[in-house]
Scaffold this active site. Sequence first.
Site, PDB file in Angstrom:
ATOM      1  N   CYS A 184     -35.242   6.419  23.675  1.00 51.26           N
ATOM      2  CA  CYS A 184     -35.225   6.857  25.066  1.00 51.26           C
ATOM      3  C   CYS A 184     -34.644   8.265  25.125  1.00 51.26           C
ATOM      4  O   CYS A 184     -33.517   8.487  24.686  1.00 51.26           O
ATOM      5  CB  CYS A 184     -34.389   5.892  25.899  1.00 51.26           C
ATOM      6  SG  CYS A 184     -34.064   6.483  27.588  1.00 51.26           S
ATOM      7  N   ASP A 205     -26.779 -10.965  -7.360  1.00 47.76           N
ATOM      8  CA  ASP A 205     -27.848 -10.090  -6.876  1.00 47.76           C
ATOM      9  C   ASP A 205     -27.306  -8.677  -6.697  1.00 47.76           C
ATOM     10  O   ASP A 205     -26.872  -8.280  -5.618  1.00 47.76           O
ATOM     11  CB  ASP A 205     -28.385 -10.637  -5.552  1.00 47.76           C
ATOM     12  CG  ASP A 205     -29.752 -10.059  -5.203  1.00 47.76           C
ATOM     13  OD1 ASP A 205     -30.367  -9.442  -6.095  1.00 47.76           O
ATOM     14  OD2 ASP A 205     -30.198 -10.223  -4.058  1.00 47.76           O
ATOM     15  N   GLU A 217     -23.054  -6.399 -13.615  1.00 41.17           N
ATOM     16  CA  GLU A 217     -23.793  -6.260 -12.377  1.00 41.17           C
ATOM     17  C   GLU A 217     -22.897  -5.591 -11.337  1.00 41.17           C
ATOM     18  O   GLU A 217     -21.797  -6.078 -11.052  1.00 41.17           O
ATOM     19  CB  GLU A 217     -24.226  -7.636 -11.883  1.00 41.17           C
ATOM     20  CG  GLU A 217     -25.410  -7.632 -10.971  1.00 41.17           C
ATOM     21  CD  GLU A 217     -26.746  -7.497 -11.696  1.00 41.17           C
ATOM     22  OE1 GLU A 217     -27.781  -7.462 -11.022  1.00 41.17           O
ATOM     23  OE2 GLU A 217     -26.755  -7.398 -12.950  1.00 41.17           O
ATOM     24  N   LYS A 221     -26.410 -15.992 -10.982  1.00 46.62           N
ATOM     25  CA  LYS A 221     -27.257 -14.797 -11.043  1.00 46.62           C
ATOM     26  C   LYS A 221     -26.912 -13.899  -9.858  1.00 46.62           C
ATOM     27  O   LYS A 221     -27.456 -14.033  -8.764  1.00 46.62           O
ATOM     28  CB  LYS A 221     -28.734 -15.169 -11.028  1.00 46.62           C
ATOM     29  CG  LYS A 221     -29.661 -13.985 -11.294  1.00 46.62           C
ATOM     30  CD  LYS A 221     -31.106 -14.441 -11.375  1.00 46.62           C
ATOM     31  CE  LYS A 221     -31.991 -13.264 -11.734  1.00 46.62           C
ATOM     32  NZ  LYS A 221     -31.955 -12.190 -10.708  1.00 46.62           N
ATOM     33  N   CYS A 266     -38.209   2.735  28.714  1.00 49.84           N
ATOM     34  CA  CYS A 266     -36.881   2.238  28.376  1.00 49.84           C
ATOM     35  C   CYS A 266     -36.550   0.995  29.210  1.00 49.84           C
ATOM     36  O   CYS A 266     -36.646   1.040  30.442  1.00 49.84           O
ATOM     37  CB  CYS A 266     -35.833   3.323  28.618  1.00 49.84           C
ATOM     38  SG  CYS A 266     -34.133   2.755  28.339  1.00 49.84           S
ATOM     39  N   CYS A 313     -29.116   7.177  30.917  1.00 48.01           N
ATOM     40  CA  CYS A 313     -29.385   5.816  30.419  1.00 48.01           C
ATOM     41  C   CYS A 313     -28.040   5.125  30.153  1.00 48.01           C
ATOM     42  O   CYS A 313     -27.287   5.559  29.269  1.00 48.01           O
ATOM     43  CB  CYS A 313     -30.215   5.887  29.145  1.00 48.01           C
ATOM     44  SG  CYS A 313     -30.747   4.276  28.535  1.00 48.01           S
ATOM     45  N   LYS A 335     -34.314 -19.623 -10.358  1.00 45.93           N
ATOM     46  CA  LYS A 335     -34.225 -18.964  -9.051  1.00 45.93           C
ATOM     47  C   LYS A 335     -34.291 -20.019  -7.945  1.00 45.93           C
ATOM     48  O   LYS A 335     -35.196 -20.857  -7.931  1.00 45.93           O
ATOM     49  CB  LYS A 335     -35.374 -17.954  -8.871  1.00 45.93           C
ATOM     50  CG  LYS A 335     -35.397 -16.835  -9.908  1.00 45.93           C
ATOM     51  CD  LYS A 335     -34.285 -15.840  -9.685  1.00 45.93           C
ATOM     52  CE  LYS A 335     -34.534 -14.971  -8.496  1.00 45.93           C
ATOM     53  NZ  LYS A 335     -35.613 -13.978  -8.689  1.00 45.93           N
ATOM     54  N   TYR A 373     -19.148  -7.238 -11.920  1.00 45.42           N
ATOM     55  CA  TYR A 373     -18.870  -8.410 -12.749  1.00 45.42           C
ATOM     56  C   TYR A 373     -19.595  -8.207 -14.076  1.00 45.42           C
ATOM     57  O   TYR A 373     -20.794  -7.918 -14.094  1.00 45.42           O
ATOM     58  CB  TYR A 373     -19.354  -9.694 -12.077  1.00 45.42           C
ATOM     59  CG  TYR A 373     -18.564 -10.050 -10.846  1.00 45.42           C
ATOM     60  CD1 TYR A 373     -17.403 -10.809 -10.936  1.00 45.42           C
ATOM     61  CD2 TYR A 373     -18.973  -9.616  -9.586  1.00 45.42           C
ATOM     62  CE1 TYR A 373     -16.673 -11.130  -9.799  1.00 45.42           C
ATOM     63  CE2 TYR A 373     -18.251  -9.926  -8.453  1.00 45.42           C
ATOM     64  CZ  TYR A 373     -17.095 -10.687  -8.564  1.00 45.42           C
ATOM     65  OH  TYR A 373     -16.376 -10.995  -7.441  1.00 45.42           O
ATOM     66  N   GLU A 376     -24.340 -19.119 -15.739  1.00 44.77           N
ATOM     67  CA  GLU A 376     -23.661 -18.118 -14.910  1.00 44.77           C
ATOM     68  C   GLU A 376     -24.440 -17.915 -13.621  1.00 44.77           C
ATOM     69  O   GLU A 376     -25.667 -18.048 -13.600  1.00 44.77           O
ATOM     70  CB  GLU A 376     -23.575 -16.776 -15.650  1.00 44.77           C
ATOM     71  CG  GLU A 376     -22.813 -16.829 -16.955  1.00 44.77           C
ATOM     72  CD  GLU A 376     -23.087 -15.594 -17.809  1.00 44.77           C
ATOM     73  OE1 GLU A 376     -22.406 -14.585 -17.590  1.00 44.77           O
ATOM     74  OE2 GLU A 376     -23.988 -15.646 -18.664  1.00 44.77           O
ATOM     75  N   ASP A 389       0.830  -1.209   0.000  1.00 42.46           N
ATOM     76  CA  ASP A 389       0.000   0.000   0.000  1.00 42.46           C
ATOM     77  C   ASP A 389       0.863   1.257   0.000  1.00 42.46           C
ATOM     78  O   ASP A 389       0.541   2.250  -0.663  1.00 42.46           O
ATOM     79  CB  ASP A 389      -0.915   0.016   1.230  1.00 42.46           C
ATOM     80  CG  ASP A 389      -2.008  -1.037   1.143  1.00 42.46           C
ATOM     81  OD1 ASP A 389      -2.208  -1.579   0.040  1.00 42.46           O
ATOM     82  OD2 ASP A 389      -2.648  -1.311   2.174  1.00 42.46           O
ATOM     83  N   TYR A 390       1.976   1.194   0.737  1.00 36.26           N
ATOM     84  CA  TYR A 390       2.862   2.354   0.807  1.00 36.26           C
ATOM     85  C   TYR A 390       3.429   2.684  -0.579  1.00 36.26           C
ATOM     86  O   TYR A 390       3.428   3.850  -1.004  1.00 36.26           O
ATOM     87  CB  TYR A 390       4.007   2.078   1.789  1.00 36.26           C
ATOM     88  CG  TYR A 390       5.109   3.134   1.748  1.00 36.26           C
ATOM     89  CD1 TYR A 390       4.942   4.358   2.394  1.00 36.26           C
ATOM     90  CD2 TYR A 390       6.283   2.897   1.034  1.00 36.26           C
ATOM     91  CE1 TYR A 390       5.925   5.334   2.334  1.00 36.26           C
ATOM     92  CE2 TYR A 390       7.271   3.867   0.979  1.00 36.26           C
ATOM     93  CZ  TYR A 390       7.100   5.080   1.624  1.00 36.26           C
ATOM     94  OH  TYR A 390       8.074   6.036   1.563  1.00 36.26           O
ATOM     95  N   GLU A 391       3.919   1.650  -1.281  1.00 37.61           N
ATOM     96  CA  GLU A 391       4.517   1.890  -2.587  1.00 37.61           C
ATOM     97  C   GLU A 391       3.467   2.356  -3.594  1.00 37.61           C
ATOM     98  O   GLU A 391       3.720   3.241  -4.422  1.00 37.61           O
ATOM     99  CB  GLU A 391       5.188   0.602  -3.094  1.00 37.61           C
ATOM    100  CG  GLU A 391       5.931   0.749  -4.422  1.00 37.61           C
ATOM    101  CD  GLU A 391       7.109   1.718  -4.362  1.00 37.61           C
ATOM    102  OE1 GLU A 391       7.563   2.159  -5.437  1.00 37.61           O
ATOM    103  OE2 GLU A 391       7.561   2.041  -3.246  1.00 37.61           O
ATOM    104  N   PHE A 392       2.250   1.772  -3.509  1.00 36.72           N
ATOM    105  CA  PHE A 392       1.170   2.200  -4.402  1.00 36.72           C
ATOM    106  C   PHE A 392       0.844   3.676  -4.161  1.00 36.72           C
ATOM    107  O   PHE A 392       0.701   4.453  -5.113  1.00 36.72           O
ATOM    108  CB  PHE A 392      -0.074   1.338  -4.164  1.00 36.72           C
ATOM    109  CG  PHE A 392      -1.217   1.645  -5.103  1.00 36.72           C
ATOM    110  CD1 PHE A 392      -1.357   0.965  -6.300  1.00 36.72           C
ATOM    111  CD2 PHE A 392      -2.151   2.631  -4.791  1.00 36.72           C
ATOM    112  CE1 PHE A 392      -2.397   1.260  -7.165  1.00 36.72           C
ATOM    113  CE2 PHE A 392      -3.183   2.935  -5.643  1.00 36.72           C
ATOM    114  CZ  PHE A 392      -3.310   2.229  -6.839  1.00 36.72           C
ATOM    115  N   CYS A 398     -33.382   2.172  31.645  1.00 39.62           N
ATOM    116  CA  CYS A 398     -33.448   3.200  32.685  1.00 39.62           C
ATOM    117  C   CYS A 398     -34.868   3.531  33.128  1.00 39.62           C
ATOM    118  O   CYS A 398     -35.063   4.302  34.088  1.00 39.62           O
ATOM    119  CB  CYS A 398     -32.754   4.479  32.219  1.00 39.62           C
ATOM    120  SG  CYS A 398     -33.636   5.362  30.907  1.00 39.62           S
TER     121      CYS A 398
END
Length: 674
Positions: free
Chosen positions: A430, A121, A179, A119, A412, A436, A318, A229, A117, A34-37, A415
Amino acid sequence: MNKEDAKKRIAELVERLNYYNKRYYVDNVSEISDYEFDRLMDELRHLEEAFPDLVFPDSPTQRVGSDLTKEFPTVRHRYPMLSLDNTYSEGELREFEQRIRRFLGLAATEPIEYVCELKIDGVSISLIYDSKGYLQRGVTRGNGVEGEDVTPNIKTIASIPLRIESREPLPAYVEIRGEVVLTKAQFQKLNEQRAMDGEPLFANPRNTAAGTLKLQDPQEVARRRLSCYTYFLLTEPAIVKSHWEALEQLAIWQLPVSPHARLCRNIDEVLSYVQEWEHKRHELPFETDGIVVKVNRYDWQEQLGTTAKSPRWAIAYKYKPEEAITTLEDVVFQVGRTGAVTPVAVLKPVQLSGTTVQRASLHNEDYIKKLDLHYGDWVRVEKSGEIIPQITAVEKHRRPADARPVLFPTHCPECGSPLKREPQEAAYFCPNAWECPPQIKGRIEHFAYRRAMNIEGLGERIIALLYDRGLVRNIADLYDLKAEDILQLEGFKERSTQNLLSAIEKSKQVPYPRVLYALGIRHVGETVAKVLAKHFPSIDALRKASKEELMQVPEIGEVIADSIRAFFQDPANVALIERLRRVGLQLEMPQEQHIQKNVLNGAVFVVSGTFSRFSREEIKDFIEQHGGVVKSSVSSKTDFLVVGEAPGASKLEKAEKLGVKIITEKELVNMCRQ
């Protein structure tokens, strides 16, 4: 660095960073730290600031725009985005094949290839690329004929390439459909954050992804880390002859394609695929509710054609939502840090989707009434599209004769204070915020949270110990703690005590926007706190703001404005802020960052070149902090072009042509001082 050298280096950095992004977001391989990126990204950003006319359209810096999108234009799809017919039985899948054979006049022995494939969601999206491979537009499905242009938000999705890399010339028209999804892990992170902010939890990943694509701020979209995707390719002229070839071509172009698609030689292999994934799908990182089955050959797809709503050559199998039946043993009513009371069902343990379920969401009083829920009921529990199980129905015919109805408490449970419910809200809360116990401890947890005051070592267990010993009753009490107080707590020694005291002391340097977020004002999350801090540069300015003044700020509506006003109208909150001021918390922006709203009075600025006093980002912030608006390109609505060294020639030329006033960095600063 001269311009020619800069151009070569920018091109190299764009290529390398896009490659690393693809490897990380599409292939799940981290080839660089991450540092180099970040170091390479910073180098690219500085070069682009110095040479703004050399910014490539596919540069990774272009993924997040800085301007809010006020509306999404409606776009007509070149080819309709049709929905699919559904089936829930294997018998209907065989009938689907028989219809295909009759329509095409195929003998029973002639094989038909299918592509299966998962499906996924999510939210359907259409991506349009030009003949040079650059992403031109991202459009939602909408009603199938027209969708909304959400390109700024689509560009934030790291797995979608801003440019297609191809050795062969691209067709004149390229449309790719896919999707957009939110992974289960990212959905969980978002809900954990919302719980910390005292905000309602998102219901499921699919709805959250859909809502995210409609957000007005691309930077907030980027923070939510959507994925994508792709599964469909349309080109003019056509370059493939089958759906399987299309998936292979998408992979060659480095578009994200699900690795679980399969070419099946007959309907029996399709049914085997369906059975294989009925349970395996729960192991996937994203939600899926079925299988999409498509005839592979494009010439047969063309012959089969479509009905008014659906293609005849594809169908969605489905899976029935997974559910279990168990008994309701109890309902507990939990009180959060904002005082909201949430009902949770306690169930007799039952297996569901590979996990043991003992608790389920009941949402609110209206949901309980809708179910007509009684203690001891046999209930149906579902996980369809939900991370958190929920009760969907009651088996009333099995209800015990002496079953008592589940009633929402009037007081509540922690309390004893009478609960309140706002007219426009579903939740009870509450109002006893200062006495509380769960509210007190929850606010301290939120205050110490990493994204707020970042008090390391001050977690839920330690806060509970401090509260139970009577050492802390509010966030200001943290700054009165002494070593002898902490040493009496279980598990604390000299070193751990000093570490905690040092972390509390260090938190005094946390900047004002994060302090504002840490205060836990209802409906004021991290992003809203930053917006408020820009427009009201001190806690005193925010406290004095009227409801009308608050609602003039972008993203601040009536609900948030009312919540802020209510917070500052409570004398206890005002006294708390004064205590925080005395111990040294940052309750205003640094002097040079103060917003002076009437100085630039909404004037529109464009900046170009490099500057001696500011970086490009700093000068933009400076303009906005003094009431100006910053845009990325010169137009007839631009009031000023601020130029530094090596400004972009095209921006200068356009500004001169339109009569836009051109000023220097020094002139801008003088304007603000006046």
